[in-house]
Scaffold this motif. Sequence first.
Motif, PDB file in Angstrom:
ATOM      1  N   GLY A 134      60.259  91.356   0.333  1.00 17.84           N
ATOM      2  CA  GLY A 134      61.313  91.406   1.329  1.00 17.84           C
ATOM      3  C   GLY A 134      62.626  91.850   0.732  1.00 17.84           C
ATOM      4  N   VAL A 189      61.374  87.958   5.794  1.00 18.78           N
ATOM      5  CA  VAL A 189      62.093  88.673   6.844  1.00 18.78           C
ATOM      6  C   VAL A 189      63.072  87.731   7.548  1.00 18.78           C
ATOM      7  N   LEU A 222      56.078  89.179   2.595  1.00 20.22           N
ATOM      8  CA  LEU A 222      57.229  89.898   3.142  1.00 20.22           C
ATOM      9  C   LEU A 222      58.167  88.864   3.746  1.00 20.22           C
ATOM     10  N   ASN A 256      60.449  97.195   5.888  1.00 18.40           N
ATOM     11  CA  ASN A 256      59.495  96.177   6.326  1.00 18.40           C
ATOM     12  C   ASN A 256      58.185  96.803   6.795  1.00 18.40           C
ATOM     13  N   GLU A 312      53.739  87.091   6.160  1.00 17.71           N
ATOM     14  CA  GLU A 312      55.083  87.433   6.613  1.00 17.71           C
ATOM     15  C   GLU A 312      55.802  86.111   6.861  1.00 17.71           C
TER      16      GLU A 312
END
Length: 227
Positions: free
Chosen positions: A7, A99, A97, A160, A174
Amino acid sequence: MKVLVLGLPRTGTQSLSDALTKLGTGPIYHMREVAERNHQALWISAVSAKFEGAGAPWTTRDDFDRVFAGFDGVADYPAAIFPAELAAAYPEAAIILSVRSEDQWYASMASTLVHLQRARARAGGASAPTGMATLSAMYHRHCWGDDFETTGRGFFHEHNDLVRGLAEGRRFLEWRPEDGWGPLCEFLGVESPPDGTPFPRSDDWVEYKKKVQEEERLGRERGCGGS
């Protein structure tokens, strides 16, 4: 390598790094390691090779192990400038990831990394640039073209989406800062900390953001006084 946190900065990467270490996946190589280990010149070389064609690009495990030896994972910039390269170099690593909402990320970036870079640019040649300042200037130039207001939001989505594509066919999570322990522990296959254990809320930029807010407050007061 166990995990690649790919990220962008200001998506909870520091807190996530600390949480991973507490859960037994660590240590994690985060931006804070760069200055502590005097790796600025190595990363400047890597960014120059990737974006400016200066030298051989970093593409192999051996290339990245020069800085990551002894670490179980990576997070934040400058590592996340190289998502495709890292995914290829460490195929065994899971990908996370981190976010946030676009607006939250944009506001956080504007009051920290972007604000500091603008302040350095205004200072001009008042002092010789440090290795960290040079590295920072390079990724501001190459990632959003020194025009965060125009291109930052687009870069956020492009980055992303790229990471999501790289994660196809491999272990992937995520994660958002508000998710806390639950999804992370399930993903790692470890027990959650005892009830009531706070999730790390680490942020090296806290004092800087307070300073920016105070500057903005004084600016508003001066503006009102002059009307």
